[in-house]
Design an enzyme around this catalytic site. Structure first.
Site, mmCIF file in Angstrom:
data_model
loop_
_atom_site.group_PDB
_atom_site.id
_atom_site.type_symbol
_atom_site.label_atom_id
_atom_site.label_comp_id
_atom_site.label_asym_id
_atom_site.label_seq_id
_atom_site.Cartn_x
_atom_site.Cartn_y
_atom_site.Cartn_z
ATOM 1 N N GLU A 277 0.820 -1.304 -0.147
ATOM 2 C CA GLU A 277 0.097 0.083 0.012
ATOM 3 C C GLU A 277 1.051 1.233 0.096
ATOM 4 O O GLU A 277 0.460 2.185 -0.395
ATOM 5 C CB GLU A 277 -0.917 0.014 1.306
ATOM 6 C CG GLU A 277 -2.122 0.640 0.996
ATOM 7 C CD GLU A 277 -3.223 0.369 2.164
ATOM 8 O OE1 GLU A 277 -4.517 0.071 1.857
ATOM 9 O OE2 GLU A 277 -2.822 0.347 3.357
ATOM 10 N N HIS A 298 6.343 -27.313 -0.261
ATOM 11 C CA HIS A 298 5.690 -28.586 -0.996
ATOM 12 C C HIS A 298 4.517 -27.953 -2.016
ATOM 13 O O HIS A 298 3.768 -28.740 -2.213
ATOM 14 C CB HIS A 298 5.036 -29.233 0.018
ATOM 15 C CG HIS A 298 5.948 -29.943 0.795
ATOM 16 N ND1 HIS A 298 6.365 -31.409 0.805
ATOM 17 C CD2 HIS A 298 6.821 -29.595 1.792
ATOM 18 C CE1 HIS A 298 7.428 -31.899 1.537
ATOM 19 N NE2 HIS A 298 7.886 -30.616 2.221
ATOM 20 N N LYS A 413 -14.202 1.191 -3.718
ATOM 21 C CA LYS A 413 -15.207 1.528 -2.804
ATOM 22 C C LYS A 413 -15.938 2.396 -3.320
ATOM 23 O O LYS A 413 -17.314 2.084 -3.108
ATOM 24 C CB LYS A 413 -14.496 2.242 -1.524
ATOM 25 C CG LYS A 413 -13.653 1.769 -0.578
ATOM 26 C CD LYS A 413 -12.969 2.734 0.396
ATOM 27 C CE LYS A 413 -11.917 2.015 1.143
ATOM 28 N NZ LYS A 413 -11.219 2.831 2.072
HETATM 29 O O1 PA5 Z 1 -3.294 1.560 6.189
HETATM 30 C C1 PA5 Z 1 -4.301 2.140 6.157
HETATM 31 O O2 PA5 Z 1 -4.114 3.502 6.128
HETATM 32 C C2 PA5 Z 1 -5.659 1.303 5.903
HETATM 33 O O3 PA5 Z 1 -5.105 0.135 5.735
HETATM 34 C C3 PA5 Z 1 -6.563 1.621 6.955
HETATM 35 O O4 PA5 Z 1 -5.838 1.362 8.179
HETATM 36 C C4 PA5 Z 1 -7.728 0.709 6.578
HETATM 37 O O5 PA5 Z 1 -8.126 1.274 5.378
HETATM 38 C C5 PA5 Z 1 -8.955 0.796 7.833
HETATM 39 O O6 PA5 Z 1 -9.036 2.193 7.900
HETATM 40 P P1 PA5 Z 1 -9.657 3.011 9.087
HETATM 41 O O7 PA5 Z 1 -8.768 2.834 10.334
HETATM 42 O O8 PA5 Z 1 -10.122 4.364 9.033
HETATM 43 O O9 PA5 Z 1 -10.848 2.024 9.331
#
Ligand code: PA5
Length: 425
Positions: A277, A298, A413
């Site tokens: 990410e 394996h 989303k």
């Molecule tokens: O690393 C990130 O920013 C994301 O993975 C968020 O942690 C994830 O989308 C969850 O978001 P939130 O804490 O707003 O629910």
């Protein structure tokens, strides 16, 4: 911690990154690069809120002493770190007196229905974690959990069994916390989800599970001191970061994280989120993959050894496991294992590591980095988390990428909300 870089790297290549590393290290320290308002994690091991930490410890003890289960409700950065640390430290078949269950990380009706069914008639508390407070998976699960808890113990008692971790000021969850008076911890505004494992996001559930969270922070503090230097001969974190960059630019677009401990597979999941990410933008970045050996030798082992040569490995090898077990003698020896009689499984696991490393490097020509850890305790894990977060920031900046945003995840989303009929989509 010891780091052995793969055999394609040498000191000349590493030192060719010197100027870039100096420039970027300054950017991290002075908070001057892209995404600079999300660098709170870099000094967190010394800047963390001491008063909040004491409250976390106290509340966690209360949860430990008064409930059988803690349901941690979150997704992505608000979930993976706690799960990774918990499994790595307590194992996959923990007999700790508090059971920790994760929910809020999926829409799966099967999973959610099973957890809800399991919780019926059990004494549970909830830790809901969401920075935005609007993440759909987490919100749906929390709505269900809250309803179940209120039905079981009544609204008043339920309020005292709900612990929330969210933004200090804004968001739907924060509004709910203010209204209901839940115990609330802060996910600081300058720390993004995937860099938040050492904040209340990770620390509250871990403390509730009996983990020494102070030792984790101490390990991270030690790492912060060790990896704030631009000496590429000694700074293991930046040696690793420049190796990643070199691999990407030299025909190895996939990094495979490898462990020899199934209880560390969630560490790999955390790494995949952190690097995937943070770096996967503008059609750049290494693709982070993972495998658990010897299990996956394996299955994926064949591809790694002989398939398309697109990957390099980063292996985390823990030398001394917390527990060990000896291979027994058998009079008949039909399985032919008496040659291993009296040997520990740790010994066998290490030989599997050594044999595989040799096969992959020498025969498969797969570049392999190895991180050696003497043992995996709280301090080492805090150190390791910080090591990877700092390496990730350095790696992303070497690619001219903002390590702290995730513009790409919004697109699915929007489509999903439109299909679900949400207003405004
Ligand atoms: O690393 C990130 O920013 C994301 O993975 C968020 O942690 C994830 O989308 C969850 O978001 P939130 O804490 O707003 O629910």
């Amino acid at each position: 911690m010891k780091l052995q870089l793969n055999n394609q790297m040498n000191e000349e290549i590493i030192s060719s990154y010197q100027k870039d590393v100096e420039r970027i290290n300054k950017m991290i320290n002075e908070k001057s690069g892209p995404g600079n308002d999300y660098l709170g994690w870099a000094d967190w091991p010394i800047n963390y809120d001491k008063e909040e930490l004491e409250r976390i410890k106290k509340d966690a003890k209360y949860v430990r002493d008064n409930f059988d289960i803690l349901v941690v409700c979150g997704i992505g950065g608000s979930y993976l770190g706690a799960r990774a640390a918990l499994e790595a430290l307590n194992g996959l078949k923990s007999d700790d007196k508090l059971e920790v269950i994760f929910m809020g990380q999926t829409f799966s009706p099967n999973y959610v229905a099973q957890v809800m069914n399991y919780l019926k008639d059990k004494k549970f508390a909830i830790n809901v974690i969401s920075k935005s407070g609007t993440t759909t998976e987490t919100s749906i699960s929390f709505r269900l959990l809250k309803e179940l808890l209120e039905k079981q113990v009544g609204k008043e008692k339920a309020r005292k069994a709900i612990y929330a971790t969210t933004d200090k000021e804004k968001g739907a969850l924060k509004t709910l916390c203010n209204q209901e008076g839940y115990s609330t911890y802060v996910l600081p505004s300058d720390i993004g989800g995937r860099y938040s494992v050492l904040t209340a996001v990770g620390l509250f559930p871990l403390a509730a599970a009996g983990v020494d969270i102070q030792a984790m922070l101490d390990g991270a503090k030690e790492a912060r001191e060790a990896y704030n230097s631009t000496d590429l001969k000694t700074n293991l974190c930046y040696r690793y970061a420049v190796t990643r960059d070199y691999m990407l630019r030299h025909g190895k677009p996939v990094e495979m994280y490898v462990t020899y401990e199934p209880q560390m597979s969630q560490i790999s999941e955390w790494l995949k989120q952190l690097f995937g990410e943070s770096e996967g933008k503008e059609k750049k970045g290494l693709f982070p993959a993972s495998a658990t050996f010897s299990t996956d030798l394996h299955s994926l082992g064949q591809f790694i050894q002989d398939g398309t040569p697109l990957l390099f490995e980063t292996i985390i090898n823990v030398i001394n496991p917390k527990q060990d077990i000896k291979i027994p003698h058998d009079d008949e020896d039909l399985d032919g294992l008496n040659y291993l009689e009296g040997k520990d499984l740790a010994f066998v696991n290490q030989k599997a590591f050594e044999g595989t490393l040799k096969a992959h490097v020498e025969d498969g020509k797969v570049p392999c980095n190895v991180i050696y850890l003497d043992k995996l305790d709280e301090k080492t894990l805090g150190h390791l988390f910080y090591f990877f977060m700092r390496a990730c920031a350095m790696s992303a900046y070497l690619l001219d990428i903002n390590p702290f945003n995730q513009p790409g995840v919004e697109i699915y989303k929007k489509n999903m909300f439109r299909l679900l009929g949400k207003k405004g989509y």
